[in-house]
Design a protein around this motif. Structure first.
Motif, PDB file in Angstrom:
ATOM      1  N   ILE A 126      78.645  55.225  27.982  1.00  0.00           N
ATOM      2  CA  ILE A 126      78.211  53.832  28.037  1.00  0.00           C
ATOM      3  C   ILE A 126      79.186  52.905  27.318  1.00  0.00           C
ATOM      4  CG2 ILE A 126      76.357  52.246  27.349  1.00  0.00           C
ATOM      5  CD1 ILE A 126      74.404  54.545  27.627  1.00  0.00           C
ATOM      6  N   LEU A 163      70.033  56.089  28.962  1.00  0.00           N
ATOM      7  CA  LEU A 163      70.476  55.336  30.135  1.00  0.00           C
ATOM      8  C   LEU A 163      69.424  54.341  30.603  1.00  0.00           C
ATOM      9  CD1 LEU A 163      72.120  58.239  32.197  1.00  0.00           C
ATOM     10  CD2 LEU A 163      73.273  56.506  30.814  1.00  0.00           C
ATOM     11  N   ILE A 168      70.918  51.969  33.713  1.00  0.00           N
ATOM     12  CA  ILE A 168      72.035  52.619  34.404  1.00  0.00           C
ATOM     13  C   ILE A 168      71.470  53.705  35.322  1.00  0.00           C
ATOM     14  CG2 ILE A 168      74.139  53.960  34.122  1.00  0.00           C
ATOM     15  CD1 ILE A 168      74.458  52.663  31.374  1.00  0.00           C
ATOM     16  N   PHE A 455      73.814  46.575  36.278  1.00  0.00           N
ATOM     17  CA  PHE A 455      73.237  47.896  36.561  1.00  0.00           C
ATOM     18  C   PHE A 455      71.932  47.801  37.338  1.00  0.00           C
ATOM     19  CE2 PHE A 455      75.613  48.993  32.520  1.00  0.00           C
ATOM     20  CZ  PHE A 455      76.620  49.667  33.161  1.00  0.00           C
TER      21      PHE A 455
END
Length: 875
Positions: A126, A163, A168, A455
């Motif tokens: 990330i 995430l 994401i 995202f």
């Protein structure tokens, strides 16, 4: 997640970031040991599970050393996951039609099979390496579009908790992690088919081979518990029982290796001692290491086919992997195993790409050196400090020469999921790029700038992606974000030189044509040698053959039972019947009680010998009676005919003729008319005959009494006397028969109880009371006739009929007295034959005893047929 963030913030020095352009530099105290990176306009993150760091156990009983000895153990089979991701990126970048003017890159890190390693690798994806600070947008990787991983559900869950904060997309190639209150909703796309499809496939496989007594081997965690809780009711409803459910007390591959020596031996002994020949193994990819240990123990303990034979049924998550320590271990125990695998195909050029992989041409690949050393058992010269033994690596070793448990050049199921995941991201990115083309025409630079990608925006396109990959398979997600696909069923074949290959023997396709979800080519399966090439079976109790039923043993599962014969009158036509059933009315149980045999219709027929014999006798007797009647009619003026009341004689002969003929009504298939006439005609006609005999006897007695001087009996002698006896006696019987026919008439019926093998077609008498009343009334008349004739037998006269009538009634009564017990003890057509015989015998007795002497004098001794002989009296 909050605990993790707090923990990281404590470790890192305090600092602030004004905006996302500020550079925040913090040195990571634990840099990654292995990674593989390739630059591009956008990059896909990958977290693989290949290496294991094993440290010495510290008991804290003494001062620990300054440096801890750590050993890096590589699961060499998983290196294909890395190559697959790199190969898919290479194909996409070389395809000008998919993402023109855009290149994809990747960053791959190792999770080391631990939660710490997974969180560390996720943060590295990330944020810019060495510059990550949670909850701050400091040099965040804006061109990261998706992350692929992980290999097992727990790794996927650890990734998802990080995430999901940044929305994401995560594409996992393992079963879905177990959700709980701490993770209410995570954004991931499952590249493995639904677990429910695999469970249904395992059930179909067990039922196909009739393996109803199985064992379960799973991990002792929430995923193993979920598997047991799901399949236990599902399998039980289909008649499958569980001999044992063993859990390996592991929490990861490191614990697995450390606990193999203690737990593995105990579980191995339980499996070997159990009676189940089919064992379903559910676990993570590394769980096969435990099966390798079982195989090693079996070889050490010399377990032979006479002692135990096991068919292993492995779930899709389990790949046949080996670590360095198991290079020489036996794999004989899992030879012939049946394995479910994610449906896969070899993309064009993949094997060539893999086989040409060498350390010298693998730029940026931080995994290959450790993989190469442990796969080939050698060391590189510049890594001599890590040498654990072996020759030096030449870097020219052939990957295709490695045994299957260490590496395969053909794409395996997990790698195929990674391959499809990369393409799914690429196609979704292409769709997103195409949707922004209208902005370019309007001069909107924001629409053209793909680098402003958020995202959360990418999820919309990824969720709706659908394409055909280069191998020809369609890839799409359902409404739950799960891949719409099935499983392949492989047979694991091992050779003596540790070589391994798998043969596809079936598949589970949820979209199969005509509902054919499960298919299996049984002839392609190679079983273990301990089954002697015969299809193995796994049951608690041997199958109950037809003619028997199951009786469950008290205290045991329902698959354990005894086989007991079906009770009398019942059958079982299939194996393993829970209960026996009765045959229909038109059939009866066979001798072995395993089928119903059709009953044959039985009745006294004109076509069988008994029926023919009785019919001929009846016709012959009728002919004799007709001849006697004709003779008496011809000589009606002779003294012997006139002396014995010609009218009664003719009536008696006609009734006897009809008696003989009415017996024919009893022969042949019962019909409504014949059933109505049988007993009534016989009863009335016989009553007339017996009444005539009674009248004859009474006439003889009264005739002698009338000869006395002054006797008043002369007024009674004559036709009026005969009529007063015959007509009332006959009408009484006719009245009984009339009431019988009106109230409860006989009818055609089928007797299914008397004879086991036959359907007896008979006439049901309707009312046995009336039937026996008819017989009783005839018996009453016969007894009276016999009594009167017996008293008059010594009256002096040459042509006195009393003695002949006495003898005839003696025959008549003897026949019908013997008829009753014989009739009641007979069944079917023989019961009818007894009644016919009684009719014919009694009728013949009357005809012969009464008329034979007269017929003899009329035909053969006519000189005796004169008045002098009639009036002559004995001294």
């Amino acid at each position: 997640m909050e605990i993790l963030v707090a923990f990281l913030l404590i470790l890192l020095p305090p600092m602030a970031c004004k905006d996302h352009t500020v550079t925040c530099r913090v040195k990571d105290p634990h840099p990654p040991l292995q990674d593989y990176q390739q630059s591009g306009d956008f990059f896909i993150g990958g977290i693989v599970s290949q290496s294991i760091i094993i440290s010495n156990f510290i008991p804290f009983t003494e001062v620990p050393p300054q440096t801890l000895h750590e050993e890096l153990l590589v699961v060499t089979k998983n290196y294909q996951h890395i190559l697959t991701l790199a190969f898919a990126i290479k194909e996409i970048n070389e395809n000008p039609q998919l993402l023109p003017n855009i290149t994809l890159g990747f960053r791959i890190y190792d999770s080391y099979f631990t939660a710490k390693g997974t969180y560390h690798a996720t943060l590295l994806l990330i944020f810019t390496p060495w510059k990550h600070l949670p909850n701050y947008k400091c040099d965040i990787q804006d061109n990261l579009i998706a992350v692929i991983g992980g290999l097992d559900p727990l790794t996927s869950l650890h990734m998802a908790t990080v995430l999901d904060i940044y929305k994401i997309p995560q594409l996992i190639y393992s079963p879905a992690p177990v959700m709980n209150d701490k993770t209410p909703g995570l954004s991931f796309y499952q590249m493995a088919p639904q677990e429910a499809t695999q469970y249904a496939g395992i059930l179909s496989l067990l039922l196909h081979f009739k393996w109803i007594w199985i064992g379960i081997l799973t991990t002792n965690d929430e995923y193993g518990d979920r598997f047991v809780q799901t399949v236990f009711p599902l399998f039980s409803q289909s008649g499958i029982c569980f001999a044992f459910i063993e859990r390996s007390h592991t929490q990861g591959i490191v614990t697995e290796i450390n606990s193999m020596l203690t737990q593995g031996a105990k579980i191995h002994d339980k499996i070997i001692d159990g009676k189940a020949n089919a064992v379903v193994a559910y676990g993570e990819s590394f769980s096969v290491i435990l099966l390798r240990w079982f195989s090693y123990l079996s070889e050490q303990q010399h377990v032979t086919n006479k002692e135990k034979g096991i068919v292993w049924i492995l779930t899709a998550q389990m790949e046949l992997t080996s670590i360095t320590h198991q290079r020489t271990w036996s794999i004989d125990m899992i030879h012939g195993a049946l394995s479910f695998s994610i449906h896969s195909k070899d993309p064009s050029g993949f094997q060539h790409y893999v086989e040409n992989r060498k350390p010298l041409n693998a730029k940026g690949d931080g995994f290959i050196l450790d993989f190469w050393q442990q796969a080939f058992g050698c060391i590189f010269a510049n890594r001599v400090t890590e040498r654990l033994g072996g020759d030096f690596c030449t870097a020219e070793e052939k990957l295709k020469s490695l045994p299957g448990p260490f590496f395969e050049t053909r794409m395996i199921g997990h790698s195929y999921s990674i391959y499809n995941a990369v393409y799914a991201v690429a196609y979704a990115l292409q769709t997103m790029f195409s949707s922004r083309l209208p902005y370019r025409a309007m001069g909107d630079e924001r629409g053209m700038n793909l680098w402003n990608l958020q995202f959360w925006q990418f999820h919309h396109f990824l969720r709706r992606v659908s394409f055909n990959n280069s191998a020809g398979d369609q890839v799409s997600f359902d409404q739950n974000g799960e891949l719409v696909a099935g499983f392949d069923i492989f047979n694991w074949i091992f050779s003596s030189n540790q070589s391994f290959h798998r043969v596809k023997v079936g598949q589970v396709d949820p979209q199969g044509l005509l509902g054919n979800v499960f298919s299996l080519n049984e002839s392609a399966i190679t079983w273990h040698s301990w089954f002697n090439q015969a299809k193995p079976h796994s049951v608690c109790s041997e199958s109950c053959r037809p003619g028997f039923s199951k009786k469950v043993k008290e205290g045991d599962p329902f698959c354990c039972y005894d086989c007991i014969p079906c009770p009398e009158g019942k059958i079982s036509v299939q194996h393993d019947m829970n209960d026996c059933s009765k045959c229909s009315d038109v059939s009866y149980p066979s001798k072995n009680q395993d089928s119903c045999v059709p009953r044959l219709a039985s009745f006294l027929s004109f076509k069988e010998p008994l029926g023919v014999a009785l019919a001929l006798f009846a016709l012959f007797s009728s002919l004799i009676t007709a001849l006697a009647l004709a003779t008496f009619l011809k000589h009606r003026s002779t003294p012997i005919v006139k002396a014995n009341n010609r009218g009664l004689t003719y009536t008696l002969l006609v009734s006897l003729l009809l008696c003989f003929l009415c017996s024919l009504l009893f022969i042949g298939q019962p019909q409504k008319v014949t059933c109505l006439l049988r007993q009534t005609a016989f009863g009335i006609i016989f009553s007339v005959a017996v009444s005539c005999v009674l009248a004859k006897t009474t006439t003889v007695v009264l005739a002698f009494m009338a000869t006395r001087p002054g006797s008043s009996m002369r007024n009674w002698v004559g036709k009026s006397l005969a009529n007063s006896i015959v007509l009332p006696c006959s009408f009484i019987q006719a009245g009984i028969c009339f009431v019988w026919l009106v109230t409860s008439p006989p009818f055609p019926d089928v007797d299914i109880h008397s004879v086991r093998e036959e359907l007896i077609l008979e006439c049901n008498e309707g009312s046995l009371t009336f039937f026996y009343c008819v017989l009783g009334y005839m018996g009453f008349l016969a007894i009276i006739s016999f009594s009167v004739a017996f008293l008059a037998r010594k009256l002096p006269d040459s042509f006195n009929e009393a003695k002949f009538i006495t003898f005839s009634m003696l025959v008549f009564c003897s026949v019908w007295l013997s008829f009753i017990p014989t009739y009641l003890s007979s069944k079917g057509k023989y019961m009818v034959a007894v009644e016919i015989f009684s009719i014919l015998a009694s009728s013949a007795g009357l005809l012969g005893c009464i008329f034979a002497p007269k017929f003899y004098i009329i035909v053969l001794r006519p000189e005796l047929n004169n008045r002098e002989q009639i009036i002559r009296r004995k001294a």
